[in-house]
Design an enzyme around this catalytic site. Sequence first.
Site, PDB file in Angstrom:
ATOM      1  N   ASP A 137      -7.762  -4.951   8.729  1.00 41.84           N
ATOM      2  CA  ASP A 137      -7.361  -3.734   8.034  1.00 41.84           C
ATOM      3  C   ASP A 137      -7.239  -3.927   6.521  1.00 41.84           C
ATOM      4  O   ASP A 137      -6.537  -3.200   5.852  1.00 41.84           O
ATOM      5  CB  ASP A 137      -6.040  -3.210   8.594  1.00 41.84           C
ATOM      6  CG  ASP A 137      -4.927  -4.243   8.501  1.00 41.84           C
ATOM      7  OD1 ASP A 137      -5.173  -5.328   7.953  1.00 41.84           O
ATOM      8  OD2 ASP A 137      -3.822  -3.949   8.969  1.00 41.84           O
TER       9      ASP A 137
ATOM     10  N   GLU B  65       0.820  -1.208   0.000  1.00 43.41           N
ATOM     11  CA  GLU B  65       0.000   0.000   0.000  1.00 43.41           C
ATOM     12  C   GLU B  65       0.857   1.263   0.000  1.00 43.41           C
ATOM     13  O   GLU B  65       1.932   1.292   0.593  1.00 43.41           O
ATOM     14  CB  GLU B  65      -0.876   0.029   1.261  1.00 43.41           C
ATOM     15  CG  GLU B  65      -1.843  -1.134   1.332  1.00 43.41           C
ATOM     16  CD  GLU B  65      -2.552  -1.253   2.672  1.00 43.41           C
ATOM     17  OE1 GLU B  65      -3.687  -1.726   2.681  1.00 43.41           O
ATOM     18  OE2 GLU B  65      -1.958  -0.867   3.709  1.00 43.41           O
TER      19      GLU B  65
END
Lengths: 345, 345
Positions: free
Chosen positions: B227, B56
């Site tokens: 998450d 990410e």
Amino acid sequence: MVTFVDVPLMRQWVGEHGAAALIRDLVPYLEADFRRWPEFDKVARVASHSPVGVIELMPIADAASYGFKYVNGHPGNPSRGLQTVTAFGMLADVASGYPVLLAEMTILTALRTASTSAMAARHLARPGSRVLGLIGAGSQAEFQILGMRDVVGIDTVRAWDTDPAALDKLERHADSLGVELVRARSAADAAEGADIITTCTADKAYATVLTDAMVAPGVHLNAIGGDCPGKTELDAALVRRSSVFVEYEPQTRVEGEIQQVAADHPVTELWRVLTGGAPGRESEADVTLFDSVGFALEDFTALRFLLDRVGGTAHAGSVDLIADPADPKDLFSLVAAPRVAWRLA
Amino acid sequence: MVTFVDVPLMRQWVGEHGAAALIRDLVPYLEADFRRWPEFDKVARVASHSPVGVIELMPIADAASYGFKYVNGHPGNPSRGLQTVTAFGMLADVASGYPVLLAEMTILTALRTASTSAMAARHLARPGSRVLGLIGAGSQAEFQILGMRDVVGIDTVRAWDTDPAALDKLERHADSLGVELVRARSAADAAEGADIITTCTADKAYATVLTDAMVAPGVHLNAIGGDCPGKTELDAALVRRSSVFVEYEPQTRVEGEIQQVAADHPVTELWRVLTGGAPGRESEADVTLFDSVGFALEDFTALRFLLDRVGGTAHAGSVDLIADPADPKDLFSLVAAPRVAWRLA
């Protein structure tokens, strides 16, 4: 440890091989990656705009490798002695998520942009193109010329910039460029008789550095300076008249010259021309436009090329960027206070 | 030159001050930035998923500074001797686009996650909370404990992990943790009598490490391991029963525990509690849930804190990442072949 190519190492590497040779050698890497386009996990770059510029992250991945580039664009920077565009980037291993390569990319971006432009021109310009009209003589100019020279066969460059000092700078590099360099008196003069016209100006504005009337039938346009919402270089009529080729359509619709025309204006993604899935130039008289905004794949390919070339050589340094405890679940051991030694009874 | 904090420098810095003190000192920085939430240019992080993990990029900016973090999440990494999460990040100057700070963030992320959890618990848990149930004793565990100890007042930790070796590791750090450490026999046993329950497990799956029945009235839940899309830790019934607080709603809807409930399930962004714009806990019996996925602002704040603390000290190194020609439009001068000397007649 992550392989690291900082600015001095990059300069040494490019200086040793020559920018022209690296731009040329990068082209087959780009062609190979563009031909396997569907294998990539693609996304439009993530831009953070401010009144004076933009900062972007450009990620992309295939099944084995992940890459991203950090790049800014600040047209007012040169007036403060800073560069318009600076960049760095990274390759990582998809299987572990660990970074593999960190590299400066200000210089590397100039190489990959020149290679990408040259690759597109080789597939879209008329065979036998010899004259390049160059509008904008900033940081990209010399790299663009070398790519068009060695990959496409350009031998004459007609250059124009609104800043005379930029043209002076280009002239100072004439010996390194190996082309006949003509100092044009205007953008129209630079375009006169050109087979290929490259626009690479930096203003963050709807500018018109090239009008429809300046462009003769059969020209290939390499428009690389319009690359942000609100930042274009070409007359909209010229865009409408051209056969338009883009890198990644969803990004170019927002950032490219085609932001000036209808959202359904037909465009062809360049990779489809390379694979034979779509036609490129269809006649001698076609005006072809490579509406290039710069896409993450080009940076990924450049980083892959760099790693192939410098890995294990003196041009590859290293950097300790990834904390790596012996027990992977014991990150705390890296920062815990030293143990109290056993007290003797 | 860009200020650079690599792994050895980060270890020295944290070792010198102690993780607990830095986690505590970072909390007011986080509170200050959360309170000026509307000033930030926010975007959900850009994730690249593979079958084994995720990579990410997490960018954010205010009017003066831009920051981003690179972070991976690979639950299978520890079985290969690698860490689940590694990270690095950068701060840059919005006015010029030039990077200012590059830093390892594997260790720094552990600090900021502990500070964020502690900040949320201080605002949402019942005053006087003393017992922490900790489910998941991986890399985050010790940092979480120190934050809850020094910021919230926890003095007892009931810890559970499906991996006995992870609990052994936690026990080895008992002297550094300064809490009463209880080795629970199950997740339910860890939750028994807890005022706060932290879940920090790593499986990339819809897991249920905590069921509704395990949670007594009045508990504050600090759920930090769910998450990713398809990666959750809590029973959906428990989510529905709780008052839910999130960092950045558009990101948490996709990545958090609330991906299990209706898209319009009511949530409160935590910053609104800090500014007094929304209520936090409304009664002693409320179950509050901080559905934390990690947001770019927390990394931005941590980098800002790091730069404030280490800038100009021996803990700050430097790296030559930005090519900087004397004439900003003459990038080519950095790589051009040396000029041929004048030939004598």
